[in-house]
Design a protein around this motif. Sequence first.
Motif, short mmCIF file in Angstrom:
data_model
loop_
_atom_site.label_atom_id
_atom_site.label_comp_id
_atom_site.label_asym_id
_atom_site.label_seq_id
_atom_site.Cartn_x
_atom_site.Cartn_y
_atom_site.Cartn_z
N ALA A 202 0.82 -1.21 0.00
CA ALA A 202 0.00 0.00 0.00
C ALA A 202 0.86 1.26 0.00
O ALA A 202 0.37 2.35 -0.31
CB ALA A 202 -0.91 0.00 1.23
N GLN A 203 2.14 1.12 0.34
CA GLN A 203 3.04 2.27 0.41
C GLN A 203 3.96 2.39 -0.81
O GLN A 203 4.37 3.49 -1.18
CB GLN A 203 3.93 2.16 1.66
CG GLN A 203 3.20 2.04 2.97
CD GLN A 203 4.15 1.68 4.09
OE1 GLN A 203 5.03 2.47 4.46
NE2 GLN A 203 4.02 0.48 4.65
N VAL A 204 4.30 1.25 -1.39
CA VAL A 204 5.29 1.21 -2.46
C VAL A 204 4.71 0.44 -3.64
O VAL A 204 4.16 -0.65 -3.46
CB VAL A 204 6.59 0.51 -1.98
CG1 VAL A 204 7.63 0.52 -3.08
CG2 VAL A 204 7.12 1.17 -0.72
N LYS A 205 4.85 1.01 -4.84
CA LYS A 205 4.30 0.34 -6.02
C LYS A 205 5.28 0.44 -7.18
O LYS A 205 6.00 1.43 -7.34
CB LYS A 205 2.97 0.97 -6.43
CG LYS A 205 1.87 0.85 -5.38
CD LYS A 205 0.54 1.39 -5.88
CE LYS A 205 -0.52 1.36 -4.80
NZ LYS A 205 -0.78 0.01 -4.30
N ASP A 206 5.29 -0.61 -7.98
CA ASP A 206 5.97 -0.62 -9.28
C ASP A 206 7.46 -0.29 -9.20
O ASP A 206 7.99 0.47 -10.02
CB ASP A 206 5.28 0.35 -10.25
CG ASP A 206 3.85 -0.07 -10.54
OD1 ASP A 206 3.59 -1.28 -10.58
OD2 ASP A 206 3.00 0.82 -10.72
N VAL A 207 8.16 -0.87 -8.22
CA VAL A 207 9.61 -0.68 -8.19
C VAL A 207 10.26 -1.64 -9.19
O VAL A 207 9.67 -2.65 -9.60
CB VAL A 207 10.20 -0.90 -6.78
CG1 VAL A 207 9.64 0.11 -5.79
CG2 VAL A 207 9.96 -2.33 -6.30
N ASP A 208 11.47 -1.30 -9.59
CA ASP A 208 12.19 -2.13 -10.55
C ASP A 208 12.86 -3.34 -9.91
O ASP A 208 13.01 -4.39 -10.54
CB ASP A 208 13.25 -1.28 -11.26
CG ASP A 208 12.64 -0.11 -12.01
OD1 ASP A 208 12.06 -0.34 -13.08
OD2 ASP A 208 12.73 1.03 -11.50
N VAL A 209 13.28 -3.17 -8.65
CA VAL A 209 14.00 -4.22 -7.94
C VAL A 209 13.51 -4.29 -6.51
O VAL A 209 13.31 -3.24 -5.87
CB VAL A 209 15.53 -3.96 -7.93
CG1 VAL A 209 16.25 -5.06 -7.16
CG2 VAL A 209 16.08 -3.85 -9.35
N VAL A 223 4.95 -5.39 -4.75
CA VAL A 223 5.43 -4.02 -4.96
C VAL A 223 6.24 -3.90 -6.26
O VAL A 223 6.61 -2.80 -6.65
CB VAL A 223 6.28 -3.52 -3.78
CG1 VAL A 223 5.56 -3.77 -2.46
CG2 VAL A 223 7.66 -4.16 -3.75
N LEU A 224 6.52 -5.04 -6.92
CA LEU A 224 7.34 -5.04 -8.13
C LEU A 224 6.52 -4.73 -9.37
O LEU A 224 5.38 -5.17 -9.52
CB LEU A 224 7.97 -6.42 -8.33
CG LEU A 224 9.39 -6.68 -7.85
CD1 LEU A 224 9.79 -8.11 -8.19
CD2 LEU A 224 10.39 -5.70 -8.43
N ARG A 225 7.11 -4.01 -10.29
CA ARG A 225 6.50 -3.82 -11.60
C ARG A 225 6.61 -5.11 -12.39
O ARG A 225 7.43 -5.99 -12.08
CB ARG A 225 7.19 -2.69 -12.37
CG ARG A 225 8.63 -3.00 -12.75
CD ARG A 225 9.16 -2.01 -13.77
NE ARG A 225 10.58 -2.19 -14.06
CZ ARG A 225 11.08 -3.11 -14.88
NH1 ARG A 225 10.29 -3.98 -15.48
NH2 ARG A 225 12.39 -3.18 -15.09
N SER A 226 5.81 -5.25 -13.42
CA SER A 226 5.93 -6.40 -14.31
C SER A 226 7.31 -6.39 -14.95
O SER A 226 7.78 -5.35 -15.44
CB SER A 226 4.85 -6.33 -15.40
OG SER A 226 4.97 -7.43 -16.27
N THR A 243 6.41 -17.23 -10.11
CA THR A 243 5.87 -16.00 -10.68
C THR A 243 6.20 -15.97 -12.17
O THR A 243 7.31 -16.35 -12.58
CB THR A 243 6.44 -14.74 -10.00
OG1 THR A 243 5.99 -13.58 -10.71
CG2 THR A 243 7.95 -14.75 -9.96
N GLU A 244 5.25 -15.53 -12.96
CA GLU A 244 5.49 -15.41 -14.39
C GLU A 244 5.83 -13.98 -14.79
O GLU A 244 6.29 -13.74 -15.91
CB GLU A 244 4.24 -15.88 -15.16
CG GLU A 244 3.92 -17.36 -14.96
CD GLU A 244 2.71 -17.80 -15.76
OE1 GLU A 244 2.10 -16.94 -16.44
OE2 GLU A 244 2.38 -18.99 -15.71
N GLU A 245 5.60 -13.05 -13.89
CA GLU A 245 5.80 -11.63 -14.22
C GLU A 245 7.17 -11.10 -13.81
O GLU A 245 7.57 -10.03 -14.28
CB GLU A 245 4.73 -10.78 -13.53
CG GLU A 245 3.32 -11.02 -13.99
CD GLU A 245 2.37 -10.06 -13.29
OE1 GLU A 245 2.69 -8.86 -13.24
OE2 GLU A 245 1.34 -10.53 -12.79
#
Length: 301
Positions: A202-209, A223-226, A243-245
Amino acid sequence: MRVVAFTEFGASPAIHEIDVPAPGAGEVRVRVHAASINGFDLAVANGYVQGMMEHRFPVVLGKDFAGVVDAVGEGADGYAVGDRVFGTVTKPYLGDGSLGEYVTVPVAIGVAKLPEAVSFTDGGALGLAGSAAVDAVTAAAPQPGERVLVSGATGGVGNLVVQLATRAGATVIATAHTDEEKALVTSLGAAETADHTTDLAAQVKDVDVVFHLAGDPAALLGVLRSGGRFVSTLVGSPDQLPTEEHTVLPVFAQPTEDKLNRLASGETRVVVEKVYPFEEATAAIAHFVAGTKGKIVVSLI
């Protein structure tokens, strides 16, 4: 010599007296000045490694060490009595740990010269956490401008990952709860903090790593981006986290001489929260269990 060891499965670690070991071929004996506590020590003490590695009782705990070479085995080229050294015990069995007055270590891997500018306290905290941090950041290969989350940022490995990822040009989000923890990770280079005691997704979204050094791996995937990279020192195989993403990258620390030399070069700083005298080594272990802001070191001199 005095050591922190357990004598059988199920026994609690305590201070014992055992014989001083002699270095074998390709080994040096180190008079230990400082050693630090790692999660691996807890795993061994709690019996989690039973059946996975040979145990030679009494099992002396401890991986990291810093001290002075006081005996050199046959073929242990490149080292001499009096050399200041540090590193990580890398033997294929458990028993010869660093939480004792002396430890024998192979020179092939896990030991390097300790520069005069680095204290024994800092050297004794660097080996395993530092190698894990370098290997984790190497596996993640963060690029300038990428956003990364370090889960477990206040621990020994996390402190160093925050610094290395920041130096690589990434924007680092570090987990922290108290004001003291937030101040620590910010001082190490974190641009933002996230409270790991509440919902991180809820605090962090779509990080690269994501650097998974603590916490629930399945929750952290959220929290990871695709296409993002999930780097973990706690997950043994990608099969454990289907995970597939995302790309799951397990890390197993390898304390090579080159890596240890890099850690002692001053590129990063090790945070030592507290140093305990050897007589209070079991209290040091309890402190680690309760949570730390950096490394917990045991002094043997």
